[in-house]
Design a protein around this motif. Structure first.
Motif, PDB file in Angstrom:
ATOM      1  N   UNK A  58       0.976  -5.910  14.137  1.00 45.18           N
ATOM      2  CA  UNK A  58       0.783  -4.466  14.020  1.00 45.18           C
ATOM      3  C   UNK A  58       1.549  -3.779  15.141  1.00 45.18           C
ATOM      4  N   UNK A  59       2.431  -2.846  14.770  1.00 48.27           N
ATOM      5  CA  UNK A  59       3.298  -2.184  15.731  1.00 48.27           C
ATOM      6  C   UNK A  59       2.932  -0.718  15.900  1.00 48.27           C
ATOM      7  N   UNK A  60       2.926  -0.267  17.141  1.00 46.02           N
ATOM      8  CA  UNK A  60       2.841   1.147  17.501  1.00 46.02           C
ATOM      9  C   UNK A  60       4.196   1.537  18.058  1.00 46.02           C
ATOM     10  N   UNK A  61       4.853   2.520  17.412  1.00 45.10           N
ATOM     11  CA  UNK A  61       6.241   2.842  17.752  1.00 45.10           C
ATOM     12  C   UNK A  61       6.433   4.350  17.946  1.00 45.10           C
ATOM     13  N   UNK A  64       9.664   9.195  14.279  1.00 41.83           N
ATOM     14  CA  UNK A  64       9.156   9.519  12.941  1.00 41.83           C
ATOM     15  C   UNK A  64       9.092   8.230  12.132  1.00 41.83           C
ATOM     16  N   UNK A  65       7.964   7.546  12.222  1.00 41.21           N
ATOM     17  CA  UNK A  65       7.812   6.227  11.613  1.00 41.21           C
ATOM     18  C   UNK A  65       7.504   6.357  10.119  1.00 41.21           C
ATOM     19  N   UNK A  66       8.349   5.762   9.283  1.00 42.98           N
ATOM     20  CA  UNK A  66       8.081   5.639   7.856  1.00 42.98           C
ATOM     21  C   UNK A  66       7.437   4.276   7.646  1.00 42.98           C
ATOM     22  N   UNK A  67       6.118   4.273   7.569  1.00 45.98           N
ATOM     23  CA  UNK A  67       5.383   3.006   7.525  1.00 45.98           C
ATOM     24  C   UNK A  67       5.693   2.201   6.275  1.00 45.98           C
ATOM     25  N   UNK A  68       5.925   2.873   5.153  1.00 48.95           N
ATOM     26  CA  UNK A  68       6.173   2.164   3.904  1.00 48.95           C
ATOM     27  C   UNK A  68       7.546   1.502   3.905  1.00 48.95           C
ATOM     28  N   UNK A  69       8.568   2.231   4.324  1.00 47.20           N
ATOM     29  CA  UNK A  69       9.923   1.683   4.332  1.00 47.20           C
ATOM     30  C   UNK A  69      10.176   0.789   5.543  1.00 47.20           C
ATOM     31  N   UNK A  70       9.385   0.994   6.603  1.00 51.55           N
ATOM     32  CA  UNK A  70       9.560   0.170   7.793  1.00 51.55           C
ATOM     33  C   UNK A  70      10.734   0.568   8.652  1.00 51.55           C
ATOM     34  N   UNK A 100       3.687  -0.982  10.739  1.00 55.64           N
ATOM     35  CA  UNK A 100       4.041  -0.150  11.885  1.00 55.64           C
ATOM     36  C   UNK A 100       3.608   1.291  11.656  1.00 55.64           C
ATOM     37  N   UNK A 101       3.284   1.966  12.758  1.00 59.45           N
ATOM     38  CA  UNK A 101       2.851   3.356  12.707  1.00 59.45           C
ATOM     39  C   UNK A 101       3.286   4.067  13.982  1.00 59.45           C
ATOM     40  N   UNK A 102       3.410   5.369  13.909  1.00 57.86           N
ATOM     41  CA  UNK A 102       3.759   6.194  15.066  1.00 57.86           C
ATOM     42  C   UNK A 102       2.718   6.043  16.172  1.00 57.86           C
ATOM     43  N   UNK A 103       3.152   6.106  17.427  1.00 53.08           N
ATOM     44  CA  UNK A 103       2.248   5.843  18.550  1.00 53.08           C
ATOM     45  C   UNK A 103       1.121   6.870  18.669  1.00 53.08           C
TER      46      UNK A 103
END
Length: 295
Positions: A58-61, A64-70, A100-103
């Motif tokens: 599981x990533x916190x990044x 503008x994180x697009x979780x579906x496309x990665x 992954x998701x935005x921090x």
């Protein structure tokens, strides 16, 4: 008990932790952000295979994180994370699910899972630090918006001068960094010589401190008021470095008192809390996001 590798990628450091499905943190490690994405991948791969039988990553990044496309759009302090298919690249190396998701969203989800917003479905999360960020939570899930900018409260216009047409965003004039910069300018000294915590601790003792700290709290209260009437959440949770202050809620509520005395027709007062989690929030929230995607 199933375990997961959780990774929080920040501007200068990568924090990694082994967490179980209840959110218990068994160990953490912090390393400097490497100069290339391939080296970042290797840091994560090494950490993953150092532990036996992990179920996923599981990533916190930032960005503008697009979780579906990665993939990650926008911009951040780490240029190389914007563009590559990070989720796909890591899954091909690790052979497990990677999410992954935005921090800022992860920090909010930590509060939704186990913190100050664990008892509600809808909330707003404000991150106040070097700038202003945040998250909008609907039915215990992040509302990202069509352009992945949901919760980017720092872009909101907080000040507009009709005579000069000069305008400023919430991040520009309402962050803790803005307080330090304004105090330094007013005193004619270098901002690096000032300590932000000291300014807030002693703002009643110095008229210049008082002016800009008072302005900070009014801008924060103003933003909270506006978010309440724009979204009408059950709670508004404040995170970021300022949330560690024991007097924060009192200061905010004093300014909300003034606002509600001014706008007497407004009857819905925001319910404001400080966040429960600080250093581990992004790890916990990243794992909660992993579970919501794979539930």
């Amino acid at each position: 008990m199933k375990k997961y590798l959780c990774v929080d990628v920040g501007g200068t450091a990568i924090k990694m932790g082994i967490l179980d499905e209840e959110g218990t943190i068994y160990e953490t490690k912090k390393v400097k952000v490497p100069p290339t994405i391939e080296e970042m991948y290797q840091v994560i791969v090494d950490a993953f295979f150092h532990e036996d039988n992990l179920e996923g990553v599981a990533l916190s990044m930032p960005g503008a994180v697009d979780s579906e496309k990665g993939i990650i759009g926008g911009s951040s302090a780490i240029d190389y994370i914007h563009g590559p298919h990070i989720k796909e690249d890591l899954e091909s190396r690790l052979h497990v699910r990677v999410e992954m998701e935005n921090d800022a969203n992860c920090a909010a989800l930590a509060e939704v899972w186990k913190g100050a917003a664990s008892d509600v479905d809808d909330c707003c999360f404000i991150v106040s630090g070097t700038g202003i960020g945040g998250a909008v939570v609907k039915n215990r899930r992040i509302h990202k918006g069509v352009h992945l900018h949901g919760g980017e409260f720092g872009y909101m216009i907080a000040q507009f001068d009709f005579d000069t047409h000069e305008m400023h965003t919430w991040s520009e004039i309402g962050s803790t960094v803005a307080v330090v910069k304004n105090v330094a300018k007013a005193k004619g000294i270098d901002a690096s010589s000032l300590n932000g915590q000291d300014i807030f601790d002693h703002y009643h003792d110095d008229p210049i401190y008082e002016k800009y700290v008072d302005q900070y709290y009014y801008i924060l209260a103003n933003g909270i008021y506006n978010l309440q009437y724009a979204y009408d959440p059950q709670k508004i949770v404040i995170g970021g470095g300022i949330s560690a202050r024991s007097d924060l809620l009192d200061e905010v509520n004093q300014r909300l008192d003034v606002i509600f005395k001014t706008f007497t027709h407004a009857k819905v007062r925001p319910t404001v809390f400080t966040c429960q989690y600080q250093n581990e929030a992004n790890l916990l929230g990243a794992l909660f996001h992993f579970f919501t995607v794979n539930s």
